[in-house]
Design a protein around this motif. Structure first.
Motif, PDB file in Angstrom:
ATOM      1  N   GLN A 161     -21.027  -8.041 -16.868  1.00 11.57           N
ATOM      2  CA  GLN A 161     -20.351  -7.236 -16.481  1.00 11.57           C
ATOM      3  C   GLN A 161     -18.999  -7.745 -15.834  1.00 11.57           C
ATOM      4  O   GLN A 161     -18.920  -8.218 -14.608  1.00 11.57           O
ATOM      5  CB  GLN A 161     -20.974  -7.077 -15.164  1.00 11.57           C
ATOM      6  CG  GLN A 161     -22.630  -5.617 -15.423  1.00 11.57           C
ATOM      7  CD  GLN A 161     -23.584  -5.624 -14.299  1.00 11.57           C
ATOM      8  OE1 GLN A 161     -22.626  -6.039 -12.809  1.00 11.57           O
ATOM      9  NE2 GLN A 161     -24.308  -5.567 -13.932  1.00 11.57           N
ATOM     10  N   LYS A 162     -18.218  -6.452 -16.343  1.00 12.95           N
ATOM     11  CA  LYS A 162     -16.898  -6.988 -15.968  1.00 12.95           C
ATOM     12  C   LYS A 162     -16.011  -8.347 -16.052  1.00 12.95           C
ATOM     13  O   LYS A 162     -14.743  -8.327 -14.948  1.00 12.95           O
ATOM     14  CB  LYS A 162     -17.235  -6.127 -13.965  1.00 12.95           C
ATOM     15  CG  LYS A 162     -17.321  -4.861 -13.848  1.00 12.95           C
ATOM     16  CD  LYS A 162     -16.926  -4.422 -12.656  1.00 12.95           C
ATOM     17  CE  LYS A 162     -17.359  -2.826 -12.797  1.00 12.95           C
ATOM     18  NZ  LYS A 162     -17.569  -2.348 -10.993  1.00 12.95           N
ATOM     19  N   GLY A 267     -26.596  -0.296 -12.882  1.00 13.80           N
ATOM     20  CA  GLY A 267     -25.627   0.586 -13.512  1.00 13.80           C
ATOM     21  C   GLY A 267     -25.754   1.122 -14.864  1.00 13.80           C
ATOM     22  O   GLY A 267     -26.758   0.391 -15.529  1.00 13.80           O
ATOM     23  N   TRP A 269     -24.581   1.828 -17.230  1.00 21.66           N
ATOM     24  CA  TRP A 269     -23.356   0.500 -18.415  1.00 21.66           C
ATOM     25  C   TRP A 269     -24.488  -0.261 -18.984  1.00 21.66           C
ATOM     26  O   TRP A 269     -24.552  -0.894 -20.624  1.00 21.66           O
ATOM     27  CB  TRP A 269     -22.112   0.309 -18.469  1.00 21.66           C
ATOM     28  CG  TRP A 269     -21.838  -0.464 -19.556  1.00 21.66           C
ATOM     29  CD1 TRP A 269     -20.776  -0.908 -20.742  1.00 21.66           C
ATOM     30  CD2 TRP A 269     -21.769  -2.301 -19.252  1.00 21.66           C
ATOM     31  NE1 TRP A 269     -20.928  -1.792 -22.055  1.00 21.66           N
ATOM     32  CE2 TRP A 269     -20.956  -2.888 -20.885  1.00 21.66           C
ATOM     33  CE3 TRP A 269     -22.409  -3.737 -18.782  1.00 21.66           C
ATOM     34  CZ2 TRP A 269     -21.002  -4.242 -21.311  1.00 21.66           C
ATOM     35  CZ3 TRP A 269     -22.257  -4.424 -19.314  1.00 21.66           C
ATOM     36  CH2 TRP A 269     -21.660  -5.290 -20.099  1.00 21.66           C
ATOM     37  N   VAL A 287     -21.633   4.071 -22.176  1.00 21.39           N
ATOM     38  CA  VAL A 287     -20.743   4.418 -21.246  1.00 21.39           C
ATOM     39  C   VAL A 287     -19.740   3.596 -19.804  1.00 21.39           C
ATOM     40  O   VAL A 287     -20.987   3.018 -19.179  1.00 21.39           O
ATOM     41  CB  VAL A 287     -21.097   5.818 -20.546  1.00 21.39           C
ATOM     42  CG1 VAL A 287     -20.073   6.803 -19.722  1.00 21.39           C
ATOM     43  CG2 VAL A 287     -21.515   7.115 -22.203  1.00 21.39           C
ATOM     44  N   GLY A 288     -18.803   3.998 -19.437  1.00 24.29           N
ATOM     45  CA  GLY A 288     -17.612   2.455 -18.859  1.00 24.29           C
ATOM     46  C   GLY A 288     -17.879   1.341 -19.465  1.00 24.29           C
ATOM     47  O   GLY A 288     -17.088   0.258 -18.704  1.00 24.29           O
ATOM     48  N   ASP A 289     -17.482   1.378 -20.858  1.00 16.48           N
ATOM     49  CA  ASP A 289     -17.491  -0.179 -21.125  1.00 16.48           C
ATOM     50  C   ASP A 289     -15.845   0.104 -21.564  1.00 16.48           C
ATOM     51  O   ASP A 289     -14.901   1.429 -21.155  1.00 16.48           O
ATOM     52  CB  ASP A 289     -17.695  -0.242 -22.903  1.00 16.48           C
ATOM     53  CG  ASP A 289     -17.833  -1.312 -23.651  1.00 16.48           C
ATOM     54  OD1 ASP A 289     -18.514  -2.081 -23.347  1.00 16.48           O
ATOM     55  OD2 ASP A 289     -16.657  -1.186 -24.128  1.00 16.48           O
ATOM     56  N   TYR A 290     -15.414  -1.169 -21.284  1.00 18.13           N
ATOM     57  CA  TYR A 290     -13.911  -1.132 -21.173  1.00 18.13           C
ATOM     58  C   TYR A 290     -13.317  -0.748 -22.524  1.00 18.13           C
ATOM     59  O   TYR A 290     -11.891  -0.185 -22.521  1.00 18.13           O
ATOM     60  CB  TYR A 290     -13.375  -3.041 -20.426  1.00 18.13           C
ATOM     61  CG  TYR A 290     -12.054  -2.937 -19.698  1.00 18.13           C
ATOM     62  CD1 TYR A 290     -11.158  -2.350 -19.077  1.00 18.13           C
ATOM     63  CD2 TYR A 290     -10.829  -3.365 -21.262  1.00 18.13           C
ATOM     64  CE1 TYR A 290      -9.636  -2.631 -18.449  1.00 18.13           C
ATOM     65  CE2 TYR A 290      -9.441  -4.001 -20.917  1.00 18.13           C
ATOM     66  CZ  TYR A 290      -9.136  -3.356 -19.668  1.00 18.13           C
ATOM     67  OH  TYR A 290      -8.184  -3.081 -19.495  1.00 18.13           O
ATOM     68  N   ASP A 306     -10.967   8.937 -23.272  1.00 20.26           N
ATOM     69  CA  ASP A 306     -12.335   7.603 -21.586  1.00 20.26           C
ATOM     70  C   ASP A 306     -13.850   8.012 -22.078  1.00 20.26           C
ATOM     71  O   ASP A 306     -13.495   8.976 -22.930  1.00 20.26           O
ATOM     72  CB  ASP A 306     -11.578   8.805 -20.505  1.00 20.26           C
ATOM     73  CG  ASP A 306     -11.930  10.438 -20.445  1.00 20.26           C
ATOM     74  OD1 ASP A 306     -12.508  10.545 -21.511  1.00 20.26           O
ATOM     75  OD2 ASP A 306     -10.762  10.843 -19.379  1.00 20.26           O
ATOM     76  N   ASP A 307     -14.319   7.998 -21.268  1.00 14.20           N
ATOM     77  CA  ASP A 307     -15.714   7.875 -21.250  1.00 14.20           C
ATOM     78  C   ASP A 307     -15.891   9.497 -21.344  1.00 14.20           C
ATOM     79  O   ASP A 307     -16.670   9.475 -22.501  1.00 14.20           O
ATOM     80  CB  ASP A 307     -16.595   7.494 -20.480  1.00 14.20           C
ATOM     81  CG  ASP A 307     -15.832   5.905 -20.391  1.00 14.20           C
ATOM     82  OD1 ASP A 307     -16.352   5.281 -21.312  1.00 14.20           O
ATOM     83  OD2 ASP A 307     -16.367   5.408 -19.251  1.00 14.20           O
TER      84      ASP A 307
END
Length: 350
Positions: A161-162, A267, A269, A287-290, A306-307
């Motif tokens: 994550q992130k 979450g 992702w 969804v939410g992947d960078y 975008d998403d």
């Protein structure tokens, strides 16, 4: 006592072991999954000579992993010919051995059927769908693996994550090397299967809870991630119950994703990435992947999105959206950013 068993799985069609199982390996030095690519031909001739190692824990039927009670198993896959794969297992109990061997076909993707998507691509017939159909014909042996081990996959994805890929791979690799069990050392005198020395078992919930806070920092794991991992570890029994069966119906897998996303710190992702590996989720794009939305938009239209834009582009292919993402990645587009772009057409009104 070491329990060993063997079976041959016939996929019934050309099978591409490296490209199918390669998505489970996290970096070239993953201590839990390692794919041997062999000649890596793939295509209609399969990939004979390729193989893979996979370590997994089999929760006990009565306690899950809440008290650290689980069986340890190591799977070795060897592709024998175009469609057949030999699966060998070594485990620390007969129950764990049987469970791992029963899991083997699902790990290989035996339950993953692309027939409906292939028909859909032909029926749509637009430029994008035609291009994707061509990619599928070049790679007919690619399947989505369902590795099971929901708890282990959830921990692995949480570490991603992130953070950068380098940080995520380092965290997973270091966690297993420093705190994971080494079956090769324990089974040196008993197992006929030559388990490699580098292989480690994913950590149990009890082992994860025992990792001190300062050690997470040393592992390059940020405090929010280690906190989420501890949250998951405290819910290990519930996670194991959720993962006790591997539903293949899209609605059931999507419902499971919603349940996982309800865990603090998980979450949407994380749930999608986890179920792609554990359940072979065919309709859960991350969804939410960078990077993913940019990639999908650029590959399908020539323009980043975008998403919300990615979801719209993938909508005509429901319930195969993750299979479409897989085909886009197999297309080689990421290496041809300045080349011709696929063009999307809107089929929602058809």
């Amino acid at each position: 006592m070491i329990s060993e068993a063997e079976r041959t799985v016939d996929l019934g069609a050309p099978y591409d072991l490296p490209r199918s199982l390669g998505v489970l390996q996290r970096g070239h030095a993953d201590p839990a999954v390692r794919v041997d690519r062999g000649v890596f031909e793939g295509g209609p001739r399969g990939a004979p000579g390729a193989g893979a190692w996979l370590s997994l824990r089999v929760p006990s039927a009565d306690r899950g992993d809440a008290g650290g009670s689980s069986g340890r198993a190591v799977l070795r896959f060897d592709q024998l010919d175009v469609s057949r794969v030999r699966a060998r297992v070594a485990a620390d109990s007969e129950d764990a051995s049987a469970a791992a061997l029963n899991r083997a076909p699902l790990v290989l993707g035996a339950a993953d059927d692309w027939t409906c998507l292939e028909l859909l691509l032909d029926a749509l017939g637009d430029r994008v769908s035609t291009a994707l159909a061509t990619v599928r014909r070049r790679h007919p042996g690619v399947r989505l693996p369902a590795a099971g081990a929901l708890f282990d996959q959830l921990i692995n994805v949480t570490l991603e994550q992130k953070v950068t890929h380098e940080q995520a791979r380092h965290g997973w690799r270091s966690l297993l090397r420093r705190h994971g069990d080494a079956p090769a050392a324990d089974w040196a005198q008993g197992a006929a299967l030559p388990v490699p020395e580098w292989l480690r078992m994913p950590l149990t919930a009890a082992q994860l809870r025992a990792v001190p806070s300062w050690e997470w920092h040393r592992l390059w794991v940020q405090p929010p991630l280690s906190k989420t991992i501890q949250q998951i570890a405290r819910r290990a029994s519930a996670v194991h119950r959720l993962g006790a069966e591997t539903p293949v119906e899209t609605d059931a897998v999507n419902q499971l994703a919603e349940t996982l996303a309800g865990i603090p710190g998980v979450g949407v992702w994380t749930a999608a990435e986890t179920l792609q590996r554990s359940h072979g989720a065919a309709d859960l794009p991350a969804v939410g992947d960078y990077h993913l939305a940019h990639f999908v938009g650029e590959a399908m239209t020539g323009t980043r999105t975008d998403d919300a834009g990615m979801v719209e582009l993938l909508e005509p292919y429901r319930p195969h959206r993750q299979r479409i993402v897989r085909l886009l990645k197999l297309s080689g587009f990421q290496h041809q950013r300045m080349g011709p772009k696929l063009t999307s057409e809107d089929h929602r009104s058809r």
